[in-house]
Design a protein around this motif. Structure first.
Motif, mmCIF file in Angstrom:
data_model
loop_
_atom_site.group_PDB
_atom_site.id
_atom_site.type_symbol
_atom_site.label_atom_id
_atom_site.label_comp_id
_atom_site.label_asym_id
_atom_site.label_seq_id
_atom_site.Cartn_x
_atom_site.Cartn_y
_atom_site.Cartn_z
ATOM 1 N N ASP A 1 0.840 5.375 -8.684
ATOM 2 C CA ASP A 1 -0.429 5.789 -9.302
ATOM 3 C C ASP A 1 -0.637 4.946 -10.541
ATOM 4 O OD1 ASP A 1 -1.630 7.649 -7.840
ATOM 5 O OD2 ASP A 1 -0.770 9.394 -8.881
ATOM 6 N N GLN B 1 -8.490 2.020 3.040
ATOM 7 C CA GLN B 1 -8.165 3.345 2.472
ATOM 8 C C GLN B 1 -7.297 3.225 1.220
ATOM 9 O OE1 GLN B 1 -9.599 6.034 3.905
ATOM 10 N NE2 GLN B 1 -10.486 4.510 5.295
ATOM 11 N N SER B 2 -7.061 2.006 0.758
ATOM 12 C CA SER B 2 -6.166 1.797 -0.394
ATOM 13 C C SER B 2 -6.995 1.389 -1.600
ATOM 14 C CB SER B 2 -5.162 0.685 -0.041
ATOM 15 O OG SER B 2 -4.483 0.254 -1.198
ATOM 16 N N VAL B 3 -6.445 1.585 -2.799
ATOM 17 C CA VAL B 3 -7.168 1.127 -4.003
ATOM 18 C C VAL B 3 -6.939 -0.370 -4.240
ATOM 19 C CG1 VAL B 3 -7.131 3.360 -5.170
ATOM 20 C CG2 VAL B 3 -5.247 1.743 -5.541
ATOM 21 N N ILE B 4 -6.050 -0.960 -3.479
ATOM 22 C CA ILE B 4 -5.785 -2.393 -3.666
ATOM 23 C C ILE B 4 -7.025 -3.184 -3.222
ATOM 24 C CG2 ILE B 4 -4.308 -4.350 -3.032
ATOM 25 C CD1 ILE B 4 -2.080 -2.324 -2.400
ATOM 26 N N ALA C 1 0.844 -1.209 0.000
ATOM 27 C CA ALA C 1 0.000 0.000 0.000
ATOM 28 C C ALA C 1 0.874 1.252 0.000
ATOM 29 C CB ALA C 1 -0.938 -0.012 1.203
ATOM 30 N N ALA C 2 1.990 1.189 0.717
ATOM 31 C CA ALA C 2 2.866 2.361 0.794
ATOM 32 C C ALA C 2 3.603 2.604 -0.515
ATOM 33 C CB ALA C 2 3.859 2.180 1.936
ATOM 34 N N GLN D 1 -7.488 -3.671 6.548
ATOM 35 C CA GLN D 1 -6.217 -2.951 6.412
ATOM 36 C C GLN D 1 -6.178 -2.107 5.136
ATOM 37 O OE1 GLN D 1 -2.798 -5.554 6.610
ATOM 38 N NE2 GLN D 1 -1.344 -3.878 6.321
ATOM 39 N N LEU D 2 -6.838 -2.600 4.075
ATOM 40 C CA LEU D 2 -6.765 -1.907 2.783
ATOM 41 C C LEU D 2 -7.959 -0.983 2.542
ATOM 42 C CD1 LEU D 2 -5.461 -4.860 0.590
ATOM 43 C CD2 LEU D 2 -4.153 -2.874 1.380
ATOM 44 N N LEU E 1 2.668 1.472 -3.658
ATOM 45 C CA LEU E 1 1.882 1.358 -4.881
ATOM 46 C C LEU E 1 1.953 2.653 -5.695
ATOM 47 C CD1 LEU E 1 -0.090 -0.817 -6.150
ATOM 48 C CD2 LEU E 1 -1.909 0.754 -5.464
#
Ligand code: PEP
Length: 249
Positions: free
Chosen positions: A32, A55-58, A27-28, A52-53, A30
Protein backbone atom coordinates in the motif's frame (compact mmCIF):
# COMPACT_ATOMS: atom_id res chain seq x y z
CA UNK A 1 1.64 18.28 -1.55
CA UNK A 2 3.73 17.07 -4.47
CA UNK A 3 3.03 13.66 -5.94
CA UNK A 4 5.67 11.11 -5.04
CA UNK A 5 6.57 8.72 -7.83
CA UNK A 6 8.66 5.60 -8.27
CA UNK A 7 9.06 4.78 -11.95
CA UNK A 8 10.87 1.84 -13.52
CA UNK A 9 12.52 2.29 -16.89
CA UNK A 10 12.97 -1.23 -18.26
CA UNK A 11 14.89 -0.07 -21.35
CA UNK A 12 15.39 -2.83 -23.97
CA UNK A 13 14.89 -5.64 -21.49
CA UNK A 14 12.21 -8.34 -21.02
CA UNK A 15 10.25 -9.91 -23.85
CA UNK A 16 6.47 -10.21 -23.73
CA UNK A 17 6.43 -13.36 -21.62
CA UNK A 18 9.06 -12.03 -19.21
CA UNK A 19 7.16 -8.75 -18.94
CA UNK A 20 3.97 -10.57 -17.99
CA UNK A 21 5.85 -12.55 -15.36
CA UNK A 22 7.50 -9.51 -13.77
CA UNK A 23 4.28 -7.47 -13.81
CA UNK A 24 2.35 -10.33 -12.21
CA UNK A 25 4.91 -10.52 -9.41
CA UNK A 26 5.01 -6.74 -8.95
CA UNK A 27 1.23 -6.41 -8.81
CA UNK A 28 1.05 -9.20 -6.23
CA UNK A 29 3.78 -7.79 -4.00
CA UNK A 30 3.08 -4.06 -4.30
CA UNK A 31 2.66 -2.57 -0.83
CA UNK A 32 0.00 0.00 0.00
CA UNK A 33 1.48 3.34 -0.94
CA UNK A 34 0.33 6.86 -1.60
CA UNK A 35 3.10 7.19 -4.21
CA UNK A 36 2.41 6.64 -7.89
CA UNK A 37 4.14 3.56 -9.24
CA UNK A 38 4.93 3.50 -12.95
CA UNK A 39 6.62 0.93 -15.18
CA UNK A 40 7.93 1.52 -18.69
CA UNK A 41 8.34 -1.76 -20.56
CA UNK A 42 9.39 -1.93 -24.19
CA UNK A 43 6.88 -0.80 -26.89
CA UNK A 44 5.88 -4.31 -27.96
CA UNK A 45 4.69 -5.14 -24.45
CA UNK A 46 2.83 -1.93 -23.66
CA UNK A 47 -0.61 -2.98 -24.79
CA UNK A 48 -0.49 -6.26 -22.93
CA UNK A 49 0.94 -4.52 -19.83
CA UNK A 50 -1.97 -2.06 -19.78
CA UNK A 51 -4.47 -4.92 -19.96
CA UNK A 52 -2.67 -6.98 -17.35
CA UNK A 53 -2.52 -4.03 -14.93
CA UNK A 54 -6.11 -2.88 -15.46
CA UNK A 55 -7.01 -3.82 -11.86
CA UNK A 56 -3.71 -2.60 -10.38
CA UNK A 57 -2.63 0.90 -9.35
CA UNK A 58 0.61 0.39 -11.26
CA UNK A 59 0.65 2.69 -14.29
CA UNK A 60 2.28 2.06 -17.64
CA UNK A 61 4.50 4.53 -19.50
CA UNK A 62 6.32 4.50 -22.83
CA UNK A 63 10.06 5.05 -23.01
CA UNK A 64 9.97 7.38 -26.00
CA UNK A 65 7.78 8.75 -28.78
CA UNK A 66 8.07 10.73 -32.00
CA UNK A 67 6.92 14.34 -32.22
CA UNK A 68 4.94 13.91 -35.46
CA UNK A 69 1.30 12.80 -35.51
CA UNK A 70 1.97 10.16 -38.19
CA UNK A 71 3.77 9.76 -41.49
CA UNK A 72 6.98 8.48 -43.06
CA UNK A 73 9.04 7.94 -39.90
CA UNK A 74 10.09 4.32 -40.15
CA UNK A 75 10.43 2.63 -36.78
CA UNK A 76 8.79 5.40 -34.81
CA UNK A 77 5.70 5.60 -32.57
CA UNK A 78 3.34 8.57 -32.17
CA UNK A 79 1.48 9.99 -29.18
CA UNK A 80 -1.83 8.94 -30.73
CA UNK A 81 -0.64 5.35 -31.04
CA UNK A 82 0.24 5.31 -27.35
CA UNK A 83 -3.04 6.92 -26.35
CA UNK A 84 -4.95 4.38 -28.44
CA UNK A 85 -3.65 1.65 -26.13
CA UNK A 86 -4.29 3.75 -23.01
CA UNK A 87 -0.70 4.78 -22.39
CA UNK A 88 -0.77 8.44 -21.47
CA UNK A 89 2.66 8.84 -19.90
CA UNK A 90 5.94 9.01 -21.79
CA UNK A 91 9.60 9.32 -20.82
CA UNK A 92 11.33 11.94 -22.94
CA UNK A 93 15.00 12.90 -23.01
CA UNK A 94 16.57 9.89 -21.34
CA UNK A 95 20.35 10.20 -21.49
CA UNK A 96 20.56 7.06 -23.64
CA UNK A 97 18.26 8.71 -26.20
CA UNK A 98 20.51 11.76 -26.10
CA UNK A 99 23.88 9.99 -26.27
CA UNK A 100 23.11 6.90 -28.39
CA UNK A 101 20.41 8.28 -30.69
CA UNK A 102 21.53 11.89 -31.06
CA UNK A 103 18.46 13.48 -29.48
CA UNK A 104 19.21 17.11 -28.70
CA UNK A 105 17.38 19.82 -26.76
CA UNK A 106 15.66 21.13 -29.89
CA UNK A 107 14.22 17.73 -30.82
CA UNK A 108 13.26 17.04 -27.21
CA UNK A 109 11.39 20.35 -26.99
CA UNK A 110 9.34 19.25 -30.02
CA UNK A 111 8.59 15.87 -28.44
CA UNK A 112 7.55 17.47 -25.16
CA UNK A 113 5.29 19.89 -26.99
CA UNK A 114 3.53 17.16 -28.98
CA UNK A 115 3.04 14.99 -25.92
CA UNK A 116 1.57 17.91 -23.99
CA UNK A 117 -0.63 18.89 -26.92
CA UNK A 118 -2.13 15.42 -26.63
CA UNK A 119 -2.57 15.83 -22.88
CA UNK A 120 0.01 13.21 -22.05
CA UNK A 121 2.11 13.24 -18.90
CA UNK A 122 5.82 13.67 -19.61
CA UNK A 123 8.67 12.36 -17.48
CA UNK A 124 11.43 14.62 -18.73
CA UNK A 125 14.99 13.40 -18.10
CA UNK A 126 18.11 15.51 -18.03
CA UNK A 127 21.44 15.64 -16.21
CA UNK A 128 25.08 16.42 -16.58
CA UNK A 129 27.95 14.23 -17.78
CA UNK A 130 30.96 13.43 -15.61
CA UNK A 131 33.15 16.02 -17.35
CA UNK A 132 30.57 18.72 -16.63
CA UNK A 133 30.68 17.91 -12.95
CA UNK A 134 34.47 17.65 -12.85
CA UNK A 135 34.74 21.07 -14.48
CA UNK A 136 32.13 22.49 -12.10
CA UNK A 137 29.78 23.14 -14.99
CA UNK A 138 26.99 20.85 -13.82
CA UNK A 139 24.58 23.54 -12.65
CA UNK A 140 24.94 25.47 -15.90
CA UNK A 141 24.43 22.35 -18.04
CA UNK A 142 21.31 21.32 -16.16
CA UNK A 143 19.83 24.82 -16.29
CA UNK A 144 20.48 24.97 -20.04
CA UNK A 145 18.86 21.57 -20.67
CA UNK A 146 15.80 22.67 -18.72
CA UNK A 147 15.53 26.05 -20.42
CA UNK A 148 16.02 24.70 -23.94
CA UNK A 149 13.37 22.01 -23.66
CA UNK A 150 10.83 23.35 -21.20
CA UNK A 151 10.91 27.09 -20.74
CA UNK A 152 8.72 27.85 -23.74
CA UNK A 153 5.86 25.96 -22.09
CA UNK A 154 2.79 27.70 -20.80
CA UNK A 155 2.42 27.83 -17.03
CA UNK A 156 -0.56 25.44 -17.15
CA UNK A 157 1.46 22.77 -18.99
CA UNK A 158 3.63 22.22 -15.91
CA UNK A 159 0.93 20.14 -14.24
CA UNK A 160 1.66 17.48 -16.89
CA UNK A 161 5.43 17.50 -16.35
CA UNK A 162 7.48 15.31 -14.04
CA UNK A 163 11.21 16.01 -14.00
CA UNK A 164 13.85 13.31 -13.63
CA UNK A 165 17.31 14.59 -12.75
CA UNK A 166 19.69 11.85 -13.83
CA UNK A 167 23.40 12.60 -13.69
CA UNK A 168 24.76 10.60 -16.63
CA UNK A 169 27.77 9.42 -14.62
CA UNK A 170 25.42 7.68 -12.18
CA UNK A 171 23.23 5.84 -14.70
CA UNK A 172 23.89 2.11 -14.80
CA UNK A 173 27.34 2.63 -13.28
CA UNK A 174 26.67 1.71 -9.66
CA UNK A 175 27.86 5.22 -8.79
CA UNK A 176 25.15 7.25 -7.12
CA UNK A 177 25.01 10.95 -6.50
CA UNK A 178 25.15 11.42 -2.75
CA UNK A 179 21.84 12.40 -1.18
CA UNK A 180 23.39 15.85 -0.63
CA UNK A 181 24.40 16.16 -4.30
CA UNK A 182 20.90 15.13 -5.38
CA UNK A 183 19.26 17.58 -2.96
CA UNK A 184 21.58 20.41 -4.05
CA UNK A 185 20.68 19.91 -7.71
CA UNK A 186 16.96 19.41 -7.09
CA UNK A 187 16.86 22.63 -5.08
CA UNK A 188 18.61 24.46 -7.91
CA UNK A 189 16.13 23.04 -10.43
CA UNK A 190 13.23 24.24 -8.32
CA UNK A 191 14.81 27.69 -7.94
CA UNK A 192 15.40 27.95 -11.69
CA UNK A 193 11.75 27.09 -12.39
CA UNK A 194 10.55 29.55 -9.73
CA UNK A 195 12.55 32.32 -11.39
CA UNK A 196 11.39 31.47 -14.91
CA UNK A 197 7.74 30.81 -13.98
CA UNK A 198 6.64 31.15 -10.37
CA UNK A 199 7.07 29.66 -6.90
CA UNK A 200 3.82 27.71 -7.07
CA UNK A 201 4.82 25.84 -10.23
CA UNK A 202 8.28 25.18 -8.81
CA UNK A 203 6.82 23.97 -5.53
CA UNK A 204 4.34 21.64 -7.20
CA UNK A 205 6.52 19.94 -9.79
CA UNK A 206 7.63 16.42 -8.92
CA UNK A 207 11.39 15.98 -9.32
CA UNK A 208 12.68 12.41 -9.41
CA UNK A 209 16.28 11.37 -8.96
CA UNK A 210 17.70 8.70 -11.23
CA UNK A 211 21.10 7.03 -11.23
CA UNK A 212 21.83 3.68 -9.58
CA UNK A 213 19.04 3.89 -7.03
CA UNK A 214 18.98 0.56 -5.20
CA UNK A 215 17.19 -0.82 -2.13
CA UNK A 216 20.20 0.09 0.03
CA UNK A 217 20.37 3.76 -0.90
CA UNK A 218 16.78 4.67 -1.85
CA UNK A 219 15.59 5.68 1.60
CA UNK A 220 18.39 8.17 2.20
CA UNK A 221 18.04 9.73 -1.25
CA UNK A 222 14.24 9.94 -0.98
CA UNK A 223 14.51 11.53 2.48
CA UNK A 224 15.81 14.76 0.98
CA UNK A 225 13.16 17.49 0.86
CA UNK A 226 13.36 18.25 -2.85
CA UNK A 227 13.61 14.62 -3.99
CA UNK A 228 10.13 13.33 -4.76
CA UNK A 229 10.98 9.80 -5.80
CA UNK A 230 13.08 7.99 -8.36
CA UNK A 231 13.44 6.85 -11.92
CA UNK A 232 14.90 3.41 -11.59
CA UNK A 233 16.75 1.47 -14.29
CA UNK A 234 18.58 -1.73 -13.34
CA UNK A 235 16.82 -2.28 -10.02
CA UNK A 236 13.38 -2.02 -11.65
CA UNK A 237 14.03 -5.30 -13.45
CA UNK A 238 14.14 -7.26 -10.20
CA UNK A 239 10.78 -7.48 -8.50
CA UNK A 240 12.02 -7.55 -4.91
CA UNK A 241 14.46 -4.67 -5.45
CA UNK A 242 11.81 -2.49 -7.07
CA UNK A 243 9.32 -3.30 -4.31
CA UNK A 244 11.91 -2.38 -1.66
CA UNK A 245 12.46 0.95 -3.45
CA UNK A 246 8.70 1.58 -3.49
CA UNK A 247 8.65 0.83 0.25
CA UNK A 248 11.47 3.34 0.75
CA UNK A 249 9.27 6.16 -0.43
C1 PEP B 1 17.95 5.11 -15.88
O1 PEP B 1 18.31 4.52 -16.88
O2 PEP B 1 17.06 5.99 -15.96
C2 PEP B 1 18.58 4.76 -14.61
C3 PEP B 1 18.44 5.56 -13.60
O3 PEP B 1 19.29 3.59 -14.61
P1 PEP B 1 20.00 2.91 -13.32
O4 PEP B 1 19.01 2.95 -12.19
O5 PEP B 1 20.32 1.53 -13.75
O6 PEP B 1 21.21 3.74 -13.03
Amino acid sequence: MRTKIVAGNWKMNKNLEETEALLGELAAKLPDTSAEVIVAPTFVSLSSAVQQLSQSVIQVAAQNMHFAENGAYTGEISADMLLAIDVDTVIIGHSERRSLFGENDELLAKKVKSALDKNMKVIFCFGEELDDRKSDNHFKVVETQLKNALFDLTASAWSQIVLAYEPVWAIGTGETASPEQAQEMHALIRKTIAEAFNAEIAGNVTILYGGSVKPNNAKEIFSKPDVDGGLIGGASLKCDDFIEIVKAI
